[in-house]
Design a protein around this motif. Structure first.
Motif, PDB file in Angstrom:
ATOM      1  N   ASN A   6       0.824  -1.202   0.000  1.00  0.00           N
ATOM      2  CA  ASN A   6       0.000   0.000   0.000  1.00  0.00           C
ATOM      3  C   ASN A   6       0.859   1.254   0.000  1.00  0.00           C
ATOM      4  O   ASN A   6       0.324   2.356   0.042  1.00  0.00           O
ATOM      5  CB  ASN A   6      -0.930   0.011   1.224  1.00  0.00           C
ATOM      6  N   ASP A   7       2.178   1.087  -0.019  1.00  0.00           N
ATOM      7  CA  ASP A   7       3.104   2.215  -0.012  1.00  0.00           C
ATOM      8  C   ASP A   7       2.994   2.961  -1.347  1.00  0.00           C
ATOM      9  O   ASP A   7       3.291   2.388  -2.403  1.00  0.00           O
ATOM     10  CB  ASP A   7       4.524   1.707   0.217  1.00  0.00           C
ATOM     11  N   PRO A   8       2.585   4.231  -1.322  1.00  0.00           N
ATOM     12  CA  PRO A   8       2.407   4.963  -2.580  1.00  0.00           C
ATOM     13  C   PRO A   8       3.706   5.149  -3.363  1.00  0.00           C
ATOM     14  O   PRO A   8       3.681   5.187  -4.600  1.00  0.00           O
ATOM     15  CB  PRO A   8       1.811   6.311  -2.152  1.00  0.00           C
ATOM     16  N   VAL A   9       4.846   5.234  -2.681  1.00  0.00           N
ATOM     17  CA  VAL A   9       6.128   5.371  -3.380  1.00  0.00           C
ATOM     18  C   VAL A   9       6.440   4.082  -4.130  1.00  0.00           C
ATOM     19  O   VAL A   9       6.782   4.107  -5.315  1.00  0.00           O
ATOM     20  CB  VAL A   9       7.270   5.749  -2.402  1.00  0.00           C
ATOM     21  N   GLU A  10       6.284   2.948  -3.454  1.00  0.00           N
ATOM     22  CA  GLU A  10       6.538   1.661  -4.105  1.00  0.00           C
ATOM     23  C   GLU A  10       5.588   1.440  -5.277  1.00  0.00           C
ATOM     24  O   GLU A  10       5.994   0.972  -6.348  1.00  0.00           O
ATOM     25  CB  GLU A  10       6.425   0.509  -3.113  1.00  0.00           C
ATOM     26  N   GLN A  11       4.332   1.787  -5.095  1.00  0.00           N
ATOM     27  CA  GLN A  11       3.358   1.625  -6.177  1.00  0.00           C
ATOM     28  C   GLN A  11       3.734   2.496  -7.386  1.00  0.00           C
ATOM     29  O   GLN A  11       3.664   2.041  -8.527  1.00  0.00           O
ATOM     30  CB  GLN A  11       1.953   1.977  -5.691  1.00  0.00           C
ATOM     31  N   ALA A  12       4.138   3.735  -7.131  1.00  0.00           N
ATOM     32  CA  ALA A  12       4.535   4.633  -8.225  1.00  0.00           C
ATOM     33  C   ALA A  12       5.779   4.114  -8.929  1.00  0.00           C
ATOM     34  O   ALA A  12       5.878   4.187 -10.164  1.00  0.00           O
ATOM     35  CB  ALA A  12       4.768   6.041  -7.686  1.00  0.00           C
TER      36      ALA A  12
END
Length: 193
Positions: A6-12
């Motif tokens: 759910n980490d937005p940095v990892e997802q991006a």
């Protein structure tokens, strides 16, 4: 590259890596050149490693960080020029070449590494994307991230080794952005929160 995080940095980063890989496939070359530029802490290194780990072309890519070429804290421009002269131009001409790693501790050039034109290249670092290098690249990436996030990530990663040089390095980055306009040269922009 599905992510359960759910980490937005990892997802991006995962979305960005998938876009870069798709662009590499679209080039349909056996030895594509990918340039990944952005300011300190933007996510260039992580993105480049993700792309390298999922390289869609036969053979492994030659992953080269400009951090290994900058000759010290005032060396952004010199590192970019070394990459152009020692890596990108010979690769584009189909020539085997070598580049030398900068030893930050002893402040001297260290061991040499070969670059074969038969394999693709991923060159990442601030200064990677300028008018001369853009002509030699198949995929050109700008990694964008807000200044507070970038600074936090960079200092968490490099700590006290980078902290006293942050402003000095940022001034060189700003000159690069003003002079070379890497955002405009990019074929892809990856936004990292």
């Amino acid at each position: 590259m599905p992510s359960r995080s759910n980490d937005p940095v990892e997802q991006a980063l995962r979305r960005g890596a998938a876009e870069v890989i798709e662009a590499v496939v679209a080039v349909a070359a056996s030895n594509p050149v990918v340039l990944i530029d952005g300011r300190a802490g933007a996510g260039k290194t992580t993105l480049s490693r993700m792309v390298a780990a999922n390289w869609p072309v036969a053979g492994r890519p030659q992953l080269i960080a400009l951090d290994s070429l900058y000759p010290g804290w005032d060396g952004l421009d010199a590192g970019a020029e070394r990459a152009l002269h020692d890596i990108l131009r010979p690769h584009a001409r189909g020539l085997l070449s070598t580049w030398r790693r900068w030893d930050w501790e002893d402040e001297v050039e260290a061991e040499a590494y070969a670059v074969t034109p038969a394999l693709g290249v991923i060159l990442e670092g601030c200064g990677a994307l300028n008018a001369a290098s853009a002509r030699l690249a198949d995929v050109r990436v700008w990694v964008e991230s807000p200044a507070p996030s970038r600074k936090r990530r960079a200092l968490d990663r490099d700590g006290d080794g980078f902290r006293p040089h942050w402003d000095r390095w940022a001034a060189q980055e700003e000159r690069h952005l003003q002079r070379d306009d890497p955002r405009a040269l990019a074929t892809l922009t990856v936004a990292i929160p």
